[in-house]
Each structure stands twice: as structure tokens, then as C-alpha cells.
Design a protein around this motif. Structure first.
Motif, PDB file in Angstrom:
ATOM      1  N   SER A   1       5.625 -22.008  -9.348  1.00  0.00           N
ATOM      2  CA  SER A   1       6.356 -21.284  -8.261  1.00  0.00           C
ATOM      3  C   SER A   1       7.196 -20.363  -8.794  1.00  0.00           C
ATOM      4  N   VAL A   2       7.392 -19.248  -7.792  1.00  0.00           N
ATOM      5  CA  VAL A   2       8.338 -18.160  -8.177  1.00  0.00           C
ATOM      6  C   VAL A   2       9.566 -18.242  -7.417  1.00  0.00           C
ATOM      7  N   PRO A   3      10.600 -17.994  -7.745  1.00  0.00           N
ATOM      8  CA  PRO A   3      11.813 -17.977  -7.161  1.00  0.00           C
ATOM      9  C   PRO A   3      12.028 -17.059  -6.010  1.00  0.00           C
TER      10      PRO A   3
ATOM     11  N   SER B   1      11.798 -20.239  -2.637  1.00  0.00           N
ATOM     12  CA  SER B   1      10.994 -20.103  -3.461  1.00  0.00           C
ATOM     13  C   SER B   1       9.575 -20.367  -2.916  1.00  0.00           C
ATOM     14  N   LYS B   2       8.733 -19.736  -3.689  1.00  0.00           N
ATOM     15  CA  LYS B   2       7.152 -19.752  -3.206  1.00  0.00           C
ATOM     16  C   LYS B   2       6.443 -20.518  -4.157  1.00  0.00           C
ATOM     17  N   THR B   3       5.636 -21.499  -3.860  1.00  0.00           N
ATOM     18  CA  THR B   3       4.829 -22.222  -4.498  1.00  0.00           C
ATOM     19  C   THR B   3       3.482 -21.607  -4.568  1.00  0.00           C
ATOM     20  N   ILE B   4       2.754 -21.131  -5.723  1.00  0.00           N
ATOM     21  CA  ILE B   4       1.603 -20.606  -5.720  1.00  0.00           C
ATOM     22  C   ILE B   4       0.369 -21.159  -6.086  1.00  0.00           C
ATOM     23  N   ILE B   5       0.753 -22.180  -7.032  1.00  0.00           N
ATOM     24  CA  ILE B   5      -0.292 -23.184  -7.380  1.00  0.00           C
ATOM     25  C   ILE B   5       0.510 -24.332  -7.237  1.00  0.00           C
TER      26      ILE B   5
ATOM     27  N   GLY C   1     -12.632 -18.465  -3.898  1.00  0.00           N
ATOM     28  CA  GLY C   1     -11.923 -18.791  -2.893  1.00  0.00           C
ATOM     29  C   GLY C   1     -11.315 -17.548  -2.184  1.00  0.00           C
ATOM     30  N   PRO C   2     -10.508 -17.510  -1.088  1.00  0.00           N
ATOM     31  CA  PRO C   2     -10.145 -16.572  -0.220  1.00  0.00           C
ATOM     32  C   PRO C   2      -9.244 -15.861  -1.130  1.00  0.00           C
ATOM     33  N   ASN C   3      -8.931 -14.433  -0.859  1.00  0.00           N
ATOM     34  CA  ASN C   3      -7.885 -13.589  -1.467  1.00  0.00           C
ATOM     35  C   ASN C   3      -6.736 -14.223  -1.362  1.00  0.00           C
ATOM     36  N   GLY C   4      -5.731 -14.168  -2.583  1.00  0.00           N
ATOM     37  CA  GLY C   4      -4.418 -14.721  -2.480  1.00  0.00           C
ATOM     38  C   GLY C   4      -4.273 -15.947  -2.628  1.00  0.00           C
ATOM     39  N   GLY C   5      -5.589 -16.734  -2.696  1.00  0.00           N
ATOM     40  CA  GLY C   5      -5.615 -18.291  -2.799  1.00  0.00           C
ATOM     41  C   GLY C   5      -4.677 -18.824  -4.155  1.00  0.00           C
ATOM     42  N   GLY C   6      -4.949 -17.915  -5.123  1.00  0.00           N
ATOM     43  CA  GLY C   6      -4.132 -18.654  -6.273  1.00  0.00           C
ATOM     44  C   GLY C   6      -5.106 -18.819  -7.692  1.00  0.00           C
ATOM     45  N   LYS C   7      -6.399 -18.134  -7.487  1.00  0.00           N
ATOM     46  CA  LYS C   7      -7.486 -18.004  -8.531  1.00  0.00           C
ATOM     47  C   LYS C   7      -7.019 -17.437 -10.004  1.00  0.00           C
ATOM     48  N   THR C   8      -6.291 -16.200  -9.656  1.00  0.00           N
ATOM     49  CA  THR C   8      -5.890 -15.471 -11.058  1.00  0.00           C
ATOM     50  C   THR C   8      -5.041 -16.038 -11.447  1.00  0.00           C
ATOM     51  N   THR C   9      -3.782 -16.625 -10.668  1.00  0.00           N
ATOM     52  CA  THR C   9      -2.577 -17.374 -11.172  1.00  0.00           C
ATOM     53  C   THR C   9      -3.218 -18.505 -12.052  1.00  0.00           C
ATOM     54  N   LEU C  10      -3.829 -19.484 -11.474  1.00  0.00           N
ATOM     55  CA  LEU C  10      -4.461 -20.610 -12.135  1.00  0.00           C
ATOM     56  C   LEU C  10      -4.977 -20.214 -13.532  1.00  0.00           C
TER      57      LEU C  10
ATOM     58  N   PHE D   1      -9.103  -9.861 -18.600  1.00  0.00           N
ATOM     59  CA  PHE D   1      -8.490  -9.413 -17.512  1.00  0.00           C
ATOM     60  C   PHE D   1      -9.433  -8.758 -16.389  1.00  0.00           C
ATOM     61  N   GLN D   2      -8.984  -8.939 -15.031  1.00  0.00           N
ATOM     62  CA  GLN D   2      -9.756  -8.318 -14.294  1.00  0.00           C
ATOM     63  C   GLN D   2      -9.676  -6.852 -14.409  1.00  0.00           C
ATOM     64  N   HIS D   3      -8.700  -6.070 -14.711  1.00  0.00           N
ATOM     65  CA  HIS D   3      -8.527  -4.830 -14.986  1.00  0.00           C
ATOM     66  C   HIS D   3      -8.277  -4.826 -16.560  1.00  0.00           C
TER      67      HIS D   3
ATOM     68  N   ASP E   1     -11.617 -13.057 -15.659  1.00  0.00           N
ATOM     69  CA  ASP E   1     -11.175 -12.692 -14.280  1.00  0.00           C
ATOM     70  C   ASP E   1     -11.895 -11.782 -13.415  1.00  0.00           C
ATOM     71  N   GLU E   2     -12.637 -12.085 -12.548  1.00  0.00           N
ATOM     72  CA  GLU E   2     -13.485 -11.101 -11.770  1.00  0.00           C
ATOM     73  C   GLU E   2     -14.088  -9.997 -12.869  1.00  0.00           C
ATOM     74  N   PRO E   3     -14.853 -10.570 -13.769  1.00  0.00           N
ATOM     75  CA  PRO E   3     -15.644  -9.740 -14.750  1.00  0.00           C
ATOM     76  C   PRO E   3     -16.452  -8.541 -14.266  1.00  0.00           C
TER      77      PRO E   3
ATOM     78  N   SER F   1     -14.471 -15.593  -9.565  1.00  0.00           N
ATOM     79  CA  SER F   1     -15.250 -14.655  -9.059  1.00  0.00           C
ATOM     80  C   SER F   1     -15.723 -14.784  -7.693  1.00  0.00           C
ATOM     81  N   HIS F   2     -16.044 -13.796  -6.850  1.00  0.00           N
ATOM     82  CA  HIS F   2     -16.325 -14.037  -5.416  1.00  0.00           C
ATOM     83  C   HIS F   2     -17.912 -13.759  -5.483  1.00  0.00           C
ATOM     84  N   ASN F   3     -18.434 -13.316  -6.583  1.00  0.00           N
ATOM     85  CA  ASN F   3     -19.866 -12.822  -6.553  1.00  0.00           C
ATOM     86  C   ASN F   3     -20.835 -13.832  -6.921  1.00  0.00           C
TER      87      ASN F   3
HETATM   88  N1  LIG Z   1       4.749 -13.562 -10.142  1.00  0.00           N
HETATM   89  C1  LIG Z   1       4.385 -13.782  -8.996  1.00  0.00           C
HETATM   90  N2  LIG Z   1       5.378 -13.635  -7.974  1.00  0.00           N
HETATM   91  C2  LIG Z   1       5.359 -13.417  -6.682  1.00  0.00           C
HETATM   92  N3  LIG Z   1       4.068 -13.760  -6.304  1.00  0.00           N
HETATM   93  C3  LIG Z   1       3.019 -14.049  -6.923  1.00  0.00           C
HETATM   94  C4  LIG Z   1       3.189 -13.837  -8.247  1.00  0.00           C
HETATM   95  N4  LIG Z   1       1.908 -14.406  -8.879  1.00  0.00           N
HETATM   96  C5  LIG Z   1       1.076 -14.239  -7.912  1.00  0.00           C
HETATM   97  N5  LIG Z   1       1.789 -14.274  -6.499  1.00  0.00           N
HETATM   98  C6  LIG Z   1       1.325 -14.191  -5.264  1.00  0.00           C
HETATM   99  O1  LIG Z   1       0.374 -15.385  -5.265  1.00  0.00           O
HETATM  100  C7  LIG Z   1      -0.618 -15.404  -4.385  1.00  0.00           C
HETATM  101  C8  LIG Z   1      -1.864 -15.587  -5.211  1.00  0.00           C
HETATM  102  O2  LIG Z   1      -1.945 -14.518  -5.973  1.00  0.00           O
HETATM  103  P1  LIG Z   1      -3.460 -14.638  -6.924  1.00  0.00           P
HETATM  104  O3  LIG Z   1      -3.618 -13.370  -7.827  1.00  0.00           O
HETATM  105  O4  LIG Z   1      -3.437 -15.946  -7.899  1.00  0.00           O
HETATM  106  O5  LIG Z   1      -4.635 -14.713  -5.815  1.00  0.00           O
HETATM  107  P2  LIG Z   1      -6.109 -14.625  -5.859  1.00  0.00           P
HETATM  108  O6  LIG Z   1      -6.846 -15.956  -5.296  1.00  0.00           O
HETATM  109  O7  LIG Z   1      -6.594 -14.303  -7.335  1.00  0.00           O
HETATM  110  O8  LIG Z   1      -6.569 -13.345  -5.345  1.00  0.00           O
HETATM  111  P3  LIG Z   1      -7.684 -12.163  -5.203  1.00  0.00           P
HETATM  112  O9  LIG Z   1      -8.985 -12.876  -4.755  1.00  0.00           O
HETATM  113  O10 LIG Z   1      -7.082 -11.335  -4.015  1.00  0.00           O
HETATM  114  O11 LIG Z   1      -7.464 -11.715  -6.496  1.00  0.00           O
HETATM  115  C9  LIG Z   1      -0.813 -13.976  -3.887  1.00  0.00           C
HETATM  116  O12 LIG Z   1      -0.195 -13.884  -2.563  1.00  0.00           O
HETATM  117  C10 LIG Z   1       0.107 -13.226  -4.804  1.00  0.00           C
HETATM  118  O13 LIG Z   1       0.762 -12.103  -4.172  1.00  0.00           O
END
Ligand SMILES: Nc1ncnc2c1ncn2[C@@H]1O[C@H](COP(=O)(O)OP(=O)(O)OP(=O)(O)O)[C@@H](O)[C@H]1O
Length: 254
Positions: free
Chosen positions: A10-12, A23-27, A44-53, A92-94, A166-168, A199-201
Motif C-alpha cells: 500500500s502507498v500512503p 491510502s491506496k492498496t496496489i498489491i 493483465g491490464p495496464n495498471g493492474g500491479g504487474k510491475t509492482t509485484l 527493468f522495463q526501461h 519486466d516487459e523485456p 509481458s503482454h506479448n
Molecule cells: N509508489 C507508488 N505510489 C503510488 N502509486 C503507485 C506506486 N507504484 C505503483 N503505483 C500505481 O499502482 C498501479 C499499478 O502499477 P504497476 O506499474 O504495477 O502496473 P502494471 O500492471 O505493471 O501496468 P502496465 O501494464 O501499464 O505497465 C498504477 O495505478 C500505478 O500508478
């Protein structure tokens, strides 16, 4: 083997928003076992949390609660460096560029040797034949494909137990994706590397032994690609209704 137990991140609250926001729970409560030597595709869809996980596994993000185990040992409190020493590598993705540094420098650090024969063997594994490539500066002049190959080589050079990418395919042309998948598959099968690719590929997902689909910070599906296809391919049905935020949800184009 990497095991995630009830992992939450979660982020504050965003203090720049009037009223503070919540506060926002991302995973959200993710539990999963990545078995040794298997190839996993996280999608999974954009913003779903893949990179964060994936960053939680590497320790780039600290878990808010829950735990992460590597071969039965709790690594939740370990730093990125200690996780790297324990055998986890992250692409890293980039990819980062390092002005004033050559590919040879990075590779020698990763491989722990300056021996040119050893370095040549490593670059051949990622399809770079010319030794001249070793002296390329890792700066902004490199193409997207070149920098990805360099990063791939530095990961492979370390012989990691667990390699996370991450998205190689970011910045990679269609002709290079197939060979890149082959490189990762070969490392998996010959070295027993547990391979986790965000990956989405389709090419990476087809190479995976198991697919994890993340949406809204939760594991929405785990299993083979055949089972994931209806969710991935049926655009007529919205399968993300439970996390839908309506017309303001930029993730949804349906
Ligand atoms: N440190 C953070 N603080 C606030 N929000 C965050 C933080 N890290 C990630 N997020 C948010 O959490 C959500 C998930 O992000 P993440 O990058 O994990 O998604 P993703 O599934 O990898 O997306 P994509 O397919 O677009 O790369 C997004 O809405 C992102 O903006």
C-alpha cells in the motif's frame, strides 16, 4: 523456489490532493509459489500491479505486510543487494544507461571476471557475435534493442537462480522477440533458472509454463495459457468489471 505469502503493498494517501485522500492498496493479499526452474508469464491490464509485484520480489518496493521466501528462507527484510547476492536478478522495463561505462565494464562486474573468452561466451548466448560490441559505451546512443541485449547479457552473466524481466520486449523489434524468448527459454532449461517475465506479448506468454494474471492488485488467474485465453481474447465481455471505475478509468478502452 520463491513463495509469496499474503503479500500486500500500500502507498500512503496523496497529500497533494485536497483532503489527503485514502491510502491506496496496489498489491492486495497475493499468495503464490514460483517453482524452481519454471517459466512464468505475468500479464493483465495496464495498471493492474504487474510491475509492482515483480519489484516486491526484488525488494525494490518494500512489502507492507506478508512475506517472501526464497527456497524456504524468509527474505522479506533483505535489501535489494542481499537479494541479488541470494541469486535474484531483475531486468527493468526501461534499461538504465551509464555514461562513461562500456558494456565490457558492466559485463565484467556481472560475470565477476575480465577474461575475454568468458565474456565472449556470455555475449554469444544473447546472440552478439562481435567482440567489438564489448567496447560500446552504455549511453544514450545505443538503440532500444542494443540496450536490452546488454541488460539481458548482464543478467545471464550472473547465472541467477531467479531472473525477473519486466516487459523485456519494450523497444525491441518483432524480429528480435522470437530469439529473445529462445534465449530466456534456453537459460531456463539448461541452467534451471526460475524465469518470471512481465509481458503482454503472446510470444512470452506462449513460452511460459504458467500464467499469472494480475488485475486490481489481485491474482485473477493462475494456470496455463489455454485457460487464460478466454479472458485475454474475448474483448466483447468486460472481465474487469469488479475493479471497474467507470468512464474515468483510463485502463479500460472497451
Ligand atoms: N509508489 C507508488 N505510489 C503510488 N502509486 C503507485 C506506486 N507504484 C505503483 N503505483 C500505481 O499502482 C498501479 C499499478 O502499477 P504497476 O506499474 O504495477 O502496473 P502494471 O500492471 O505493471 O501496468 P502496465 O501494464 O501499464 O505497465 C498504477 O495505478 C500505478 O500508478
Amino acid at each position: 523456489m520463491i513463495e509469496l505469502k499474503n503479500v500486500r503493498f500500500s502507498v500512503p494517501a496523496d497529500t497533494s490532493i485536497a483532503g489527503g485522500g485514502a491510502s491506496k492498496t496496489i498489491i492486495n493479499d497475493v499468495s503464490f509459489r514460483f517453482e524452481r526452474g519454471k517459466f512464468y508469464g505475468i500479464t493483465g491490464p495496464n495498471g493492474g500491479g504487474k510491475t509492482t509485484l515483480s519489484k516486491l520480489i526484488m525488494g525494490i518496493n518494500p512489502v507492507t505486510s506478508g512475506s517472501i521466501l526464497l527456497n524456504g528462507e524468509d527474505i522479506t527484510a533483505l535489501s535489494i543487494t542481499d537479494r541479488a547476492k541470494a541469486g535474484i536478478a531483475y531486468g527493468f522495463q526501461h534499461s538504465a544507461r551509464f555514461k562513461g561505462t562500456t558494456f565490457r565494464d558492466l559485463l565484467a562486474i556481472a560475470a565477476g571476471t575480465e577474461d575475454e573468452t568468458a565474456l565472449a561466451r556470455i555475449i554469444a548466448r544473447v546472440g552478439i557475435c562481435s567482440l567489438d560490441f564489448l567496447d560500446k559505451p552504455v549511453d544514450a546512443k545505443l538503440s532500444g534493442g542494443e540496450i536490452k541485449k546488454i541488460e539481458l547479457a548482464t543478467i545471464i552473466a550472473r547465472n541467477p537462480k531467479v531472473a525477473i524481466y519486466d516487459e523485456p520486449d519494450t523497444g525491441i523489434d518483432l524480429w528480435t522477440i522470437g530469439p529473445m524468448v529462445e534465449v530466456l527459454k534456453r537459460e531456463q532449461t539448461e541452467k534451471g533458472t526460475t524465469t518470471i517475465v512481465v509481458s503482454h506479448n503472446r510470444a512470452f506468454l506462449e513460452a511460459a509454463d504458467e500464467i499469472l494474471m494480475i488485475r486490481g492488485g489481485r491474482l485473477a488467474y493462475t494456470g496455463d495459457l489455454a485457460g487464460a485465453r478466454p479472458i485475454l481474447e474475448d474483448l466483447s465481455v468486460c472481465s474487469f468489471g469488479d475493479v471497474c471505475e467507470g468512464e474515468n478509468d483510463v485502463r479500460c478502452f472497451r
